[in-house]
Write an enzyme that holds these catalytic residues in place. Structure first.
Site, mmCIF file in Angstrom:
data_model
loop_
_atom_site.group_PDB
_atom_site.id
_atom_site.type_symbol
_atom_site.label_atom_id
_atom_site.label_comp_id
_atom_site.label_asym_id
_atom_site.label_seq_id
_atom_site.Cartn_x
_atom_site.Cartn_y
_atom_site.Cartn_z
ATOM 1 N N LYS A 120 18.065 40.840 -39.483
ATOM 2 C CA LYS A 120 18.745 41.957 -40.136
ATOM 3 C C LYS A 120 20.103 41.441 -40.574
ATOM 4 O O LYS A 120 21.017 41.321 -39.777
ATOM 5 C CB LYS A 120 18.893 43.135 -39.172
ATOM 6 C CG LYS A 120 19.023 44.519 -39.860
ATOM 7 C CD LYS A 120 20.215 44.668 -40.781
ATOM 8 C CE LYS A 120 21.520 44.833 -40.003
ATOM 9 N NZ LYS A 120 22.680 45.073 -40.957
ATOM 10 N N GLY A 161 23.568 48.642 -40.276
ATOM 11 C CA GLY A 161 23.657 48.314 -38.862
ATOM 12 C C GLY A 161 23.262 49.451 -37.929
ATOM 13 O O GLY A 161 22.438 49.261 -37.022
ATOM 14 N N PRO A 162 23.823 50.660 -38.100
ATOM 15 C CA PRO A 162 23.492 51.761 -37.196
ATOM 16 C C PRO A 162 22.038 52.221 -37.286
ATOM 17 O O PRO A 162 21.571 52.958 -36.406
ATOM 18 C CB PRO A 162 24.442 52.877 -37.651
ATOM 19 C CG PRO A 162 25.554 52.179 -38.346
ATOM 20 C CD PRO A 162 24.914 51.011 -39.024
ATOM 21 N N GLY A 179 19.779 47.786 -37.669
ATOM 22 C CA GLY A 179 20.294 46.930 -36.599
ATOM 23 C C GLY A 179 20.067 47.522 -35.222
ATOM 24 O O GLY A 179 19.631 46.832 -34.294
ATOM 25 N N GLU A 181 28.114 36.257 -30.399
ATOM 26 C CA GLU A 181 29.257 35.496 -30.926
ATOM 27 C C GLU A 181 30.166 36.522 -31.589
ATOM 28 O O GLU A 181 29.830 37.078 -32.632
ATOM 29 C CB GLU A 181 28.772 34.432 -31.919
ATOM 30 C CG GLU A 181 29.781 33.335 -32.173
ATOM 31 C CD GLU A 181 30.709 33.655 -33.321
ATOM 32 O OE1 GLU A 181 31.842 34.096 -33.035
ATOM 33 O OE2 GLU A 181 30.316 33.483 -34.477
ATOM 34 N N CYS A 226 36.056 34.153 -37.750
ATOM 35 C CA CYS A 226 36.335 34.597 -36.384
ATOM 36 C C CYS A 226 37.104 33.565 -35.579
ATOM 37 O O CYS A 226 37.835 33.908 -34.647
ATOM 38 C CB CYS A 226 35.039 34.965 -35.670
ATOM 39 S SG CYS A 226 33.788 33.658 -35.712
ATOM 40 N N GLU A 262 42.300 41.176 -33.701
ATOM 41 C CA GLU A 262 41.730 40.362 -34.774
ATOM 42 C C GLU A 262 41.914 41.076 -36.112
ATOM 43 O O GLU A 262 41.417 42.183 -36.308
ATOM 44 C CB GLU A 262 40.247 40.108 -34.511
ATOM 45 C CG GLU A 262 39.615 39.174 -35.525
ATOM 46 C CD GLU A 262 38.175 38.849 -35.203
ATOM 47 O OE1 GLU A 262 37.790 37.673 -35.336
ATOM 48 O OE2 GLU A 262 37.427 39.774 -34.829
#
Length: 464
Positions: A170, A203-204, A207, A245, A279, A371
């Site tokens: 995905k 995603g929601p 995923g 990750e 990242c 971040e």
């Protein structure tokens, strides 16, 4: 305009279960460039079933044959390298040269490394009166981010296939065209039906369905720490393996003996790469108080060379642009000194943020703790090495970092004390075989090389 109306499942392109779609926008000019299906739980279930059906045969395939298929995939990626770079540039906004070198080039290296590992890795060993077998985990649910769309796919699919696992991917909804291209490459390479499956979606929805599916044995996720925590909780409830990750806030520690100009210039370049959407970027530059003013001046001069729209592309979408601009405003509000850049949009069109450098940043400031994921560098001052170490280790993250010193042994000694998964010594080069992953809230598990392969294996011992 690239319009895809299918998902790659069971070795063929199939219509999606629903009619919802995802629109792909070029972040450089805000024009629509593509459309893909927005898959749902039914699509995910179909893909997982295909992966489960294919698993016994692929797991039983000789490692040398798996290696040959991965090598064939690598060769297709080589042949389509220019198309890959152009696709990434169109949907991510990365400058074409960077897309060719990194977004297309690095996945080719990684795919090649797993073709070699599949052929040479020892999947069993003798331990006393036991034979220890390393066997594939099963079906892998791979959820990948938009910032390095092909690299993150290959860093998961490569070791999974080498281990004998099957995969349902995905990809991020912002960069699905690269994933579609990868699925075409898988098909062209002759990888058996069902071994790799692609479901595009949100995603929601897609995923979450993939992470929750009972037919998935391991979830490999790269993305934000917040979403990683949710996936970890979901997997934990099902006693399912995860590889995560996640985020980072890496420190670039410049010790007093270092070549200051080189360390600062390389540090700026590191953060500006991929528009700061990395990242592992060294977003906190730590400099001794006696060299601080000089370092700030060098940083200001260095960042001025990174012209917007040329060397620095846009951020991936309007939401990300607003988020990064909000962090810049927060930095000013909390008392950091703006040396370069700022929150104002540098161009009338496109999701750009000006390359930004802050001085007079203290460890507790928001911009030194959270971040940002944009082209923003914070320069912090330290009194001695012990304070530098406290600052470097003083976040919830621990993904990467850098140390600079005239004496390599001095830099290594400092790096050994850092709570982070990877440290570059005096600008050390990227190594596709070295394990990549984080300490603390930067994740669980490792990617790349043999350590990445081991994430997709489980252990069985036979006693004689």
């Amino acid at each position: 305009m690239k319009a895809h109306d299918g998902m790659y499942i069971g070795g063929q392109w199939r219509p999606a279960a629903g009619r919802d779609t995802i629109t792909v926008v070029n972040p450089a000019d805000e024009q629509i460039i593509g459309q893909v299906p927005a898959g749902n739980a039914e699509d995910v279930d179909t893909a997982v079933r295909a992966a489960r059906d294919a698993f016994p045969g692929w797991a039983a395939t000789a490692p040398a044959e798996r290696a040959a298929k991965i090598a064939a995939l690598r060769d297709v990626l080589v042949a389509r390298k220019d198309e890959i770079a152009e696709t990434v540039t169109a949907e991510l906004g990365s400058p074409l040269g960077f897309s060719q070198m990194v977004h297309a080039g690095v996945p080719i290296l990684v795919a090649g490394s797993y073709a070699e590992l599949a052929a040479t890795y020892s999947f069993e060993e003798k331990v006393g009166n036991s034979t220890v077998l390393l066997e594939p985990v099963g079906v892998v649910g791979a959820i990948t981010p938009w910032n390095y769309p092909l690299h993150q796919i290959v860093a998961k699919v490569g070791p999974a296939l080498a281990a004998g696992c099957t995969v349902v991917l995905k990809p991020a909804e912002d960069t699905p065209l690269t994933a579609q291209l990868f699925a075409e490459a898988v098909d062209e390479a002759g990888i058996p039906a069902g071994v790799f499956n692609l479901v595009t979606g949100l995603g929601p929805v897609a995923g979450q369905a993939l992470a929750e599916h009972d037919g998935v044995d391991l979830v490999s996720f790269t993305g934000s720490t917040a979403v990683g925590k949710q996936i970890g909780a979901t997997a934990g409830a099902a006693v399912k393996r995860v590889a995560l990750e996640l985020g980072g806030k890496s420190a670039n520690v410049i010790l007093p003996s270092a070549d200051l100009a080189k360390a600062v210039n390389v540090g700026i370049a590191n953060v500006m790469s991929n528009s700061g959407q990395t990242c592992s970027a060294w977003t906190r530059m730590l400099v001794h108080r006696d060299q601080y003013d000089e370092a700030v001046a060098v940083a200001a001069a260095a960042v001025a060379k990174y012209t917007v729209g040329d060397r620095v592309g846009p951020l991936v979408n309007a939401k990300q642009q607003a988020r990064v601009r909000g962090y810049i405003e927060k930095g000013v509000e909390e008392g950091a000194r703006l040396v370069a850049g700022g929150a104002e949009a540098p161009l009338d069109k496109g999701y750009y943020v000006a390359p930004t450098v802050f001085a007079d940043v203290t460890p507790g400031m928001t911009i030194a703790q959270e971040e940002i994921f944009g082209p923003v560098v914070s320069i912090l001052k330290y009194e001695d090495e012990d304070e530098a170490l406290r600052i470097a280790n003083g976040t919830v993250y621990g993904l990467a970092g850098a140390v600079w010193a005239a004496d390599e042994a001095e830099a290594v000694a400092f790096a050994r004390r850092m709570d982070t998964g990877q440290v570059d010594i005096n600008g050390g080069r990227f190594n596709p075989l070295a394990p990549f992953g984080g300490y603390k809230q930067s994740g669980v598990g490792r990617e790349l090389g043999s350590h990445g392969l081991s994430e997709y294996l489980q252990t069985k011992s036979l006693q004689f």
